[in-house]
Motif scaffolding. Structure first.
Motif, PDB file in Angstrom:
ATOM      1  N   GLU A   1      43.265  31.057  36.298  1.00  0.00           N
ATOM      2  CA  GLU A   1      43.602  32.087  37.281  1.00  0.00           C
ATOM      3  C   GLU A   1      42.400  32.976  37.555  1.00  0.00           C
ATOM      4  O   GLU A   1      41.730  33.422  36.626  1.00  0.00           O
ATOM      5  CB  GLU A   1      44.758  32.927  36.742  1.00  0.00           C
ATOM      6  N   GLY A   2      42.131  33.202  38.824  1.00  0.00           N
ATOM      7  CA  GLY A   2      41.079  34.116  39.247  1.00  0.00           C
ATOM      8  C   GLY A   2      41.695  35.315  39.927  1.00  0.00           C
ATOM      9  O   GLY A   2      42.577  35.187  40.770  1.00  0.00           O
ATOM     10  N   GLU A   3      41.229  36.496  39.542  1.00  0.00           N
ATOM     11  CA  GLU A   3      41.791  37.738  40.069  1.00  0.00           C
ATOM     12  C   GLU A   3      40.735  38.464  40.891  1.00  0.00           C
ATOM     13  O   GLU A   3      39.575  38.534  40.499  1.00  0.00           O
ATOM     14  CB  GLU A   3      42.225  38.616  38.889  1.00  0.00           C
TER      15      GLU A   3
ATOM     16  N   ARG B   1      40.690  33.909  33.959  1.00  0.00           N
ATOM     17  CA  ARG B   1      41.413  33.710  32.714  1.00  0.00           C
ATOM     18  C   ARG B   1      41.930  32.275  32.658  1.00  0.00           C
ATOM     19  O   ARG B   1      42.276  31.701  33.681  1.00  0.00           O
ATOM     20  CB  ARG B   1      42.607  34.665  32.633  1.00  0.00           C
ATOM     21  N   ALA B   2      42.003  31.733  31.457  1.00  0.00           N
ATOM     22  CA  ALA B   2      42.551  30.394  31.240  1.00  0.00           C
ATOM     23  C   ALA B   2      43.621  30.490  30.150  1.00  0.00           C
ATOM     24  O   ALA B   2      43.468  31.234  29.180  1.00  0.00           O
ATOM     25  CB  ALA B   2      41.459  29.420  30.824  1.00  0.00           C
ATOM     26  N   LEU B   3      44.679  29.752  30.334  1.00  0.00           N
ATOM     27  CA  LEU B   3      45.797  29.740  29.403  1.00  0.00           C
ATOM     28  C   LEU B   3      46.143  28.282  29.116  1.00  0.00           C
ATOM     29  O   LEU B   3      46.307  27.484  30.038  1.00  0.00           O
ATOM     30  CB  LEU B   3      46.991  30.454  30.024  1.00  0.00           C
TER      31      LEU B   3
ATOM     32  N   GLY C   1      39.419  34.619  28.539  1.00  0.00           N
ATOM     33  CA  GLY C   1      38.830  34.930  29.830  1.00  0.00           C
ATOM     34  C   GLY C   1      38.250  36.319  29.898  1.00  0.00           C
ATOM     35  O   GLY C   1      38.157  37.037  28.894  1.00  0.00           O
ATOM     36  N   ASP C   2      37.849  36.715  31.097  1.00  0.00           N
ATOM     37  CA  ASP C   2      37.227  38.006  31.348  1.00  0.00           C
ATOM     38  C   ASP C   2      38.133  39.156  30.923  1.00  0.00           C
ATOM     39  O   ASP C   2      39.327  39.164  31.207  1.00  0.00           O
ATOM     40  CB  ASP C   2      36.908  38.157  32.840  1.00  0.00           C
TER      41      ASP C   2
ATOM     42  N   ALA D   1      43.692  35.920  23.175  1.00  0.00           N
ATOM     43  CA  ALA D   1      44.996  36.325  22.663  1.00  0.00           C
ATOM     44  C   ALA D   1      45.851  35.083  22.428  1.00  0.00           C
ATOM     45  O   ALA D   1      45.673  34.063  23.081  1.00  0.00           O
ATOM     46  CB  ALA D   1      45.682  37.249  23.667  1.00  0.00           C
ATOM     47  N   TRP D   2      46.774  35.185  21.483  1.00  0.00           N
ATOM     48  CA  TRP D   2      47.746  34.127  21.224  1.00  0.00           C
ATOM     49  C   TRP D   2      49.064  34.527  21.843  1.00  0.00           C
ATOM     50  O   TRP D   2      49.433  35.703  21.841  1.00  0.00           O
ATOM     51  CB  TRP D   2      47.949  33.943  19.721  1.00  0.00           C
TER      52      TRP D   2
END
Length: 175
Positions: A115-117, A126-128, A147-148, A154-155
């Motif tokens: 996801e790019g914001e 961010r990648a999940l 990610g940024d 985070a988990w």
């Protein structure tokens, strides 16, 4: 509400009851999906549509946004799916997201999202990635978010009980 399997409309009304920026606010989301075949679907969602009227906590904290996405299922089932989408908000920010999910036989689902914001300004990415394990009508899962602006990442963990779980996943005891 669904006219048929091809066209559906839904909505959510949220009442925020907390102290702080969102306390006492109201959120209204409306969504429309169109699935002309089992291989392809389009969705349009408006989030926090009452924000421009100042009904979301006096206009603080939330802004109206719109998301448009398309989904491809190469086999015509949920065994493998790809989704791409874009988000636009009332402040002029543009975002993008890509999602992939695949079924792992007798286990559950393996999935990932990128996801790019605020792509029109100072983009943050961010990648999940994660795995869901399912037993009949129950599921548990987790993943990692990197990610940024997230430091070391985070988990995430979640659990689900109900009709949404995949019944053909992990075997139940005695089977």
């Amino acid at each position: 509400w669904a006219r048929d399997r091809e066209l559906a409309l839904g909505g959510a009304l949220r009442l925020f009851a907390s102290e702080g920026a969102l306390g006492g606010g109201v959120g209204l989301d409306l969504g429309l999906t169109w699935r002309p075949s089992s291989f392809f679907a389009l969705g349009l969602v408006g989030h926090d549509l009452l924000a421009p009227a100042g009904l979301t906590a006096g206009g603080e904290g939330l802004t109206a946004s719109f998301a448009l996405s398309g989904q491809l299922r190469p086999f015509g089932r949920d065994d493998l799916l790809f989704e791409v989408g874009a988000t636009f908000d009332a402040d002029g920010r543009i975002g993008a997201r890509g999602i992939a999910r695949g079924s792992v036989p007798r286990v559950g689902h393996l999935w990932g999202a990128l996801e790019g914001e605020d792509l029109s300004g100072d983009a943050g990415w961010r990648a999940l990635f994660g795995l869901d394990l399912a037993w009949g009508q129950a599921a548990v899962g987790g993943g990692v978010l990197v990610g940024d602006g997230l430091g070391d990442g985070a988990w995430l963990a979640h659990a689900r009980l109900g009709a949404g779980a995949r019944p053909e996943a992990l075997p139940t005891p005695g089977v």
